[in-house]
Design an enzyme around this catalytic site. Structure first.
Site, mmCIF file in Angstrom:
data_model
loop_
_atom_site.group_PDB
_atom_site.id
_atom_site.type_symbol
_atom_site.label_atom_id
_atom_site.label_comp_id
_atom_site.label_asym_id
_atom_site.label_seq_id
_atom_site.Cartn_x
_atom_site.Cartn_y
_atom_site.Cartn_z
ATOM 1 N N ARG A 168 20.148 -17.817 4.644
ATOM 2 C CA ARG A 168 20.581 -16.560 4.208
ATOM 3 C C ARG A 168 21.273 -16.287 5.123
ATOM 4 N NH1 ARG A 168 14.943 -16.162 3.940
ATOM 5 N NH2 ARG A 168 14.035 -14.569 5.825
ATOM 6 N N ARG A 174 10.267 -1.661 9.609
ATOM 7 C CA ARG A 174 9.472 -2.593 10.708
ATOM 8 C C ARG A 174 8.648 -1.509 11.204
ATOM 9 N NH1 ARG A 174 12.726 -7.375 13.790
ATOM 10 N NH2 ARG A 174 12.866 -8.134 11.742
ATOM 11 N N GLU A 229 17.918 -2.756 6.146
ATOM 12 C CA GLU A 229 16.947 -2.743 6.289
ATOM 13 C C GLU A 229 15.550 -2.502 6.831
ATOM 14 O OE1 GLU A 229 19.011 -4.572 5.150
ATOM 15 O OE2 GLU A 229 19.403 -3.567 2.834
ATOM 16 N N ASN A 230 15.718 -3.008 8.807
ATOM 17 C CA ASN A 230 15.361 -2.559 8.960
ATOM 18 C C ASN A 230 13.991 -1.712 9.932
ATOM 19 O OD1 ASN A 230 16.980 -4.476 11.688
ATOM 20 N ND2 ASN A 230 15.301 -5.534 9.753
ATOM 21 N N TRP A 231 14.936 -0.645 8.711
ATOM 22 C CA TRP A 231 13.169 0.862 8.953
ATOM 23 C C TRP A 231 12.529 0.713 8.916
ATOM 24 C CZ3 TRP A 231 15.311 4.247 12.038
ATOM 25 C CH2 TRP A 231 16.917 4.288 12.411
ATOM 26 N N SER A 246 19.499 -3.666 10.801
ATOM 27 C CA SER A 246 20.229 -3.604 9.757
ATOM 28 C C SER A 246 19.424 -2.750 8.664
ATOM 29 C CB SER A 246 19.770 -4.249 8.518
ATOM 30 O OG SER A 246 18.197 -4.605 8.199
ATOM 31 N N ASP A 296 18.655 -13.945 15.108
ATOM 32 C CA ASP A 296 16.564 -14.082 14.761
ATOM 33 C C ASP A 296 16.131 -15.412 15.518
ATOM 34 O OD1 ASP A 296 15.036 -14.050 12.079
ATOM 35 O OD2 ASP A 296 15.916 -15.085 10.984
ATOM 36 N N ARG A 337 23.749 -18.000 12.180
ATOM 37 C CA ARG A 337 21.711 -17.430 12.395
ATOM 38 C C ARG A 337 20.660 -18.113 12.612
ATOM 39 N NH1 ARG A 337 19.148 -14.213 7.719
ATOM 40 N NH2 ARG A 337 17.410 -13.990 8.883
ATOM 41 N N ARG A 343 9.322 -14.218 16.686
ATOM 42 C CA ARG A 343 8.739 -15.672 16.464
ATOM 43 C C ARG A 343 8.865 -16.203 17.677
ATOM 44 N NH1 ARG A 343 11.921 -17.544 11.286
ATOM 45 N NH2 ARG A 343 12.983 -15.363 11.761
ATOM 46 N N TRP A 344 10.049 -15.999 18.877
ATOM 47 C CA TRP A 344 9.841 -16.477 19.749
ATOM 48 C C TRP A 344 8.749 -15.847 21.086
ATOM 49 C CZ3 TRP A 344 10.766 -14.211 25.051
ATOM 50 C CH2 TRP A 344 10.541 -14.733 25.584
#
Length: 240
Positions: A189, A66, A62-64, A60, A15, A183, A19-20
Site C-alpha cells: 500500500r 505512536r 498518522e505517526n503521531w 506521516s 518501512d 516500499r 520489525r527489524w
C-alpha cells in the site's frame, strides 16, 4: 535506456524499522537509528546513478499515534542525521527541501531543518526531499485552499487552473513526478504518500526491511525499473 524509463525521481516508504529491531530483540527506536544509516547509503547510490530527486517518507501525519518515546527518538535521529550529513550534501550540491506541515514539529528539529534548507538553497545538482508530518490528502486539501484563496483574491482565473498550475500549490512544486516508488518490508500500500505525484509511478514492494535495504537491493529495483513498460495511458510496443 528508453526515454520513458529514464529515472529522475524515486520515492521511498522506509518501512520495517520496528520489525527489524524486534527480530533482533532490540527496542523499536534502534530500528529507526539503523534506518537512518541506510538513508545516506541509498542517497549516495541515487546520486551516483544520476537520479535528480529522492523523496523519503520519514514521518506521516498518522505517526503521531505512536508512543511518545519512539517519536522523540525518531526526531533525535533525524536531527543528528542532518547535523552529520549536511556538509556532504553541500559538497554534492544537494538541495534539502521538506514536504509537510513542519509547524507541528518540535522546535529543535524545526531549527535544524530550517538551517539545512538555508544552507543548501542554492544547490542544483540533486534534491533531497524529506517528508515530515506529511499526509497526501492534507497536501491536496492545502493546495485546493490555496487556489481558492487566490481565486477569491482575483489573482487566478478558473481557466488558469490546470494540472501544471495545481502542482504549483503542492509541497513538491518544481519537482518532476515520481517515476519509481519503493516500499520496503513487503507491505502493499502507499499509505497516503504523494498520491498526486505517484499518478504514473512504477511501484515496487521488496520484502527486505528498510535497515537491510542495501545499495545492492536498490540496484535490483533499478534493474527491474529499466525493464518496465511504462505506457502512460498509451499502447505498449507489443500492442502498436
Amino acid at each position: 535506456m528508453d526515454k520513458q524509463n529514464q529515472l529522475q525521481h524515486v520515492a521511498f516508504i522506509m518501512d520495517g524499522n520496528g520489525r527489524w529491531a524486534k527480530k533482533r530483540h532490540l527496542p523499536r527506536h534502534l530500528g529507526h537509528k539503523e534506518g537512518c544509516e541506510r538513508v545516506i547509503e541509498i542517497y549516495e547510490e541515487c546520486y551516483d546513478q544520476g537520479i535528480r530527486v529522492m523523496s523519503l517518507y520519514a514521518f506521516s501525519t498518522e505517526n503521531w499515534s505512536r508512543p511518545k518515546a519512539e517519536i522523540n527518538h525518531l526526531f533525535n535521529y533525524l536531527e543528528l542525521f542532518f547535523k552529520r550529513e549536511i556538509d556532504r550534501l553541500i559538497r554534492d550540491g544537494s538541495k534539502v527541501i521538506v514536504s509537510g506541515d513542519v509547524s507541528q514539529l518540535p522546535p529543535k528539529i524545526r531549527k535544524t531543518i530550517s538551517e539545512s534548507i538555508k544552507l543548501t538553497e542554492n544547490c542544483k545538482n540533486f534534491t533531497f526531499n524529506i517528508c515530515l508530518n506529511y499526509g497526501g490528502k492534507a497536501e491536496i486539501l492545502r493546495a485546493v485552499k490555496g487556489i481558492a484563496e487566490d481565486y477569491k483574491n482575483g489573482t487566478i482565473s478558473l481557466d488558469e487552473i490546470t494540472e501544471n498550475k495545481f502542482e504549483d500549490y503542492l509541497y513538491t512544486k518544481g519537482l518532476p513526478p515520481v517515476d519509481l516508488l519503493i516500499r520496503t518490508s513487503g507491505e502493499l500500500r502507499t499509505s497516503n504518500f504523494l498520491p498526486w505525484q505517484l499518478a504514473y509511478s512504477e511501484f515496487m514492494f521488496p520484502t527486505t526491511t528498510w535497515p537491510d535495504f542495501t545499495k545492492e537491493e536498490f540496484r535490483k529495483c533499478l534493474d527491474e525499473f529499466k525493464n518496465r513498460n511504462r505506457r502512460f495511458g498509451g499502447l505498449s510496443n507489443e500492442e502498436k
